[in-house]
Design a protein around this motif. Structure first.
Motif, PDB file in Angstrom:
ATOM      1  N   VAL A 111       0.858  -1.178   0.000  1.00 36.23           N
ATOM      2  CA  VAL A 111       0.000   0.000   0.000  1.00 36.23           C
ATOM      3  C   VAL A 111       0.896   1.231   0.000  1.00 36.23           C
ATOM      4  O   VAL A 111       1.800   1.357   0.825  1.00 36.23           O
ATOM      5  CB  VAL A 111      -0.932   0.016   1.234  1.00 36.23           C
ATOM      6  CG1 VAL A 111      -1.785   1.270   1.249  1.00 36.23           C
ATOM      7  CG2 VAL A 111      -1.800  -1.235   1.265  1.00 36.23           C
ATOM      8  N   TYR A 112       0.647   2.117  -0.947  1.00 34.99           N
ATOM      9  CA  TYR A 112       1.409   3.358  -1.058  1.00 34.99           C
ATOM     10  C   TYR A 112       0.499   4.543  -0.786  1.00 34.99           C
ATOM     11  O   TYR A 112      -0.675   4.532  -1.136  1.00 34.99           O
ATOM     12  CB  TYR A 112       1.998   3.510  -2.471  1.00 34.99           C
ATOM     13  CG  TYR A 112       3.092   2.530  -2.781  1.00 34.99           C
ATOM     14  CD1 TYR A 112       4.419   2.857  -2.545  1.00 34.99           C
ATOM     15  CD2 TYR A 112       2.809   1.282  -3.287  1.00 34.99           C
ATOM     16  CE1 TYR A 112       5.430   1.955  -2.817  1.00 34.99           C
ATOM     17  CE2 TYR A 112       3.810   0.364  -3.568  1.00 34.99           C
ATOM     18  CZ  TYR A 112       5.118   0.715  -3.334  1.00 34.99           C
ATOM     19  OH  TYR A 112       6.113  -0.180  -3.602  1.00 34.99           O
ATOM     20  N   GLU A 113       1.058   5.563  -0.195  1.00 35.64           N
ATOM     21  CA  GLU A 113       0.344   6.823   0.009  1.00 35.64           C
ATOM     22  C   GLU A 113       0.901   7.822  -0.993  1.00 35.64           C
ATOM     23  O   GLU A 113       2.114   7.975  -1.121  1.00 35.64           O
ATOM     24  CB  GLU A 113       0.578   7.334   1.425  1.00 35.64           C
ATOM     25  CG  GLU A 113      -0.066   8.686   1.673  1.00 35.64           C
ATOM     26  CD  GLU A 113       0.234   9.203   3.062  1.00 35.64           C
ATOM     27  OE1 GLU A 113      -0.715   9.621   3.733  1.00 35.64           O
ATOM     28  OE2 GLU A 113       1.406   9.197   3.467  1.00 35.64           O
ATOM     29  N   VAL A 155       0.464  11.797  -1.936  1.00 38.84           N
ATOM     30  CA  VAL A 155      -0.071  13.097  -1.583  1.00 38.84           C
ATOM     31  C   VAL A 155       0.060  13.976  -2.824  1.00 38.84           C
ATOM     32  O   VAL A 155       1.154  14.138  -3.361  1.00 38.84           O
ATOM     33  CB  VAL A 155       0.701  13.721  -0.401  1.00 38.84           C
ATOM     34  CG1 VAL A 155       0.159  15.089  -0.067  1.00 38.84           C
ATOM     35  CG2 VAL A 155       0.636  12.800   0.806  1.00 38.84           C
ATOM     36  N   PRO A 200       5.527   8.708  -4.096  1.00 35.58           N
ATOM     37  CA  PRO A 200       4.740   7.800  -3.263  1.00 35.58           C
ATOM     38  C   PRO A 200       5.563   7.279  -2.089  1.00 35.58           C
ATOM     39  O   PRO A 200       6.772   7.090  -2.189  1.00 35.58           O
ATOM     40  CB  PRO A 200       4.389   6.655  -4.221  1.00 35.58           C
ATOM     41  CG  PRO A 200       4.508   7.237  -5.580  1.00 35.58           C
ATOM     42  CD  PRO A 200       5.596   8.258  -5.482  1.00 35.58           C
ATOM     43  N   LYS A 201       4.882   7.024  -0.980  1.00 33.82           N
ATOM     44  CA  LYS A 201       5.535   6.524   0.229  1.00 33.82           C
ATOM     45  C   LYS A 201       4.925   5.170   0.577  1.00 33.82           C
ATOM     46  O   LYS A 201       3.712   5.046   0.708  1.00 33.82           O
ATOM     47  CB  LYS A 201       5.315   7.509   1.373  1.00 33.82           C
ATOM     48  CG  LYS A 201       5.881   7.063   2.696  1.00 33.82           C
ATOM     49  CD  LYS A 201       5.547   8.084   3.776  1.00 33.82           C
ATOM     50  CE  LYS A 201       5.960   7.566   5.134  1.00 33.82           C
ATOM     51  NZ  LYS A 201       5.526   8.455   6.201  1.00 33.82           N
ATOM     52  N   ILE A 242       3.615   2.523   2.802  1.00 36.99           N
ATOM     53  CA  ILE A 242       3.134   2.567   4.183  1.00 36.99           C
ATOM     54  C   ILE A 242       2.791   1.183   4.733  1.00 36.99           C
ATOM     55  O   ILE A 242       2.605   1.030   5.930  1.00 36.99           O
ATOM     56  CB  ILE A 242       1.924   3.521   4.347  1.00 36.99           C
ATOM     57  CG1 ILE A 242       0.769   3.111   3.457  1.00 36.99           C
ATOM     58  CG2 ILE A 242       2.333   4.952   4.093  1.00 36.99           C
ATOM     59  CD1 ILE A 242      -0.508   3.899   3.713  1.00 36.99           C
ATOM     60  N   ARG A 243       2.741   0.174   3.840  1.00 35.45           N
ATOM     61  CA  ARG A 243       2.440  -1.175   4.311  1.00 35.45           C
ATOM     62  C   ARG A 243       2.860  -2.198   3.269  1.00 35.45           C
ATOM     63  O   ARG A 243       2.725  -1.969   2.073  1.00 35.45           O
ATOM     64  CB  ARG A 243       0.951  -1.303   4.564  1.00 35.45           C
ATOM     65  CG  ARG A 243       0.568  -2.648   5.159  1.00 35.45           C
ATOM     66  CD  ARG A 243      -0.890  -2.658   5.499  1.00 35.45           C
ATOM     67  NE  ARG A 243      -1.407  -3.917   5.000  1.00 35.45           N
ATOM     68  CZ  ARG A 243      -2.676  -4.204   4.910  1.00 35.45           C
ATOM     69  NH1 ARG A 243      -3.564  -3.317   5.240  1.00 35.45           N
ATOM     70  NH2 ARG A 243      -3.072  -5.365   4.476  1.00 35.45           N
ATOM     71  N   GLU A 262       8.229   3.545  -4.916  1.00 35.05           N
ATOM     72  CA  GLU A 262       8.619   4.796  -4.271  1.00 35.05           C
ATOM     73  C   GLU A 262       9.367   5.748  -5.204  1.00 35.05           C
ATOM     74  O   GLU A 262       9.590   6.898  -4.861  1.00 35.05           O
ATOM     75  CB  GLU A 262       9.445   4.486  -3.029  1.00 35.05           C
ATOM     76  CG  GLU A 262       8.595   3.791  -1.974  1.00 35.05           C
ATOM     77  CD  GLU A 262       9.389   3.358  -0.774  1.00 35.05           C
ATOM     78  OE1 GLU A 262       9.628   4.210   0.096  1.00 35.05           O
ATOM     79  OE2 GLU A 262       9.756   2.169  -0.732  1.00 35.05           O
TER      80      GLU A 262
END
Length: 108
Positions: free
Chosen positions: A14-16, A18, A31-32, A34-35, A58
C-alpha cells in the motif's frame, strides 16, 4: 469503500500519494510505502479485459493509467471496431491499447 474482493492482503503493498492542486512547477512528492513489502518491478493489471503493464513504487509518481479515464477507454473499446484511431493522448498508450482491444483497424 473497498469490498472484500479488493481488500489488501498480508502480502499487499500500500502506497500513500499526496497530490498538490498545482503541479505545474514540479516538486510533487513521491509515493511513500506505508504497508507491505513494496513492488519490485512492472506488473500487469486488467481493465475491462485489456491488460496494461504498469510500474509502481517509491520512485514512480504515476503509471500513466489514469483511473478517471476508465469510462472513456471503455467507450473507445466498445466503438473502435474497424476504425483508424489517432491517439493524441499517447502518454502511456492506454487509449491505443483500448482501441486495438476493441478491434480498431489501425491505431496511430
Amino acid at each position: 469503500a473497498i469490498d472484500a474482493a479488493h481488500a489488501p492482503t498480508a502480502s499487499s503493498s500500500v502506497y500513500e500519494i499526496v497530490t498538490r492542486v498545482d503541479r505545474s512547477r514540479g516538486g510533487q512528492p513521491l509515493p511513500k510505502l506505508i504497508r507491505g513489502p513494496g513492488v519490485a518491478g512492472p506488473f500487469e493489471v486488467l481493465e475491462h479485459g485489456t491488460a496494461f503493464r504498469v510500474e509502481l513504487g517509491e520512485k514512480k509518481l504515476s503509471t500513466g493509467l489514469f483511473l478517471d479515464q476508465r469510462p472513456q477507454r471503455l467507450w473507445l473499446r466498445r466503438h473502435a471496431a474497424n476504425l483508424t484511431v489517432l491517439n493524441l493522448f499517447a502518454h502511456a498508450g492506454a487509449y491505443s491499447a483500448a482501441a486495438a482491444a476493441g478491434g480498431a483497424a489501425r491505431t496511430l
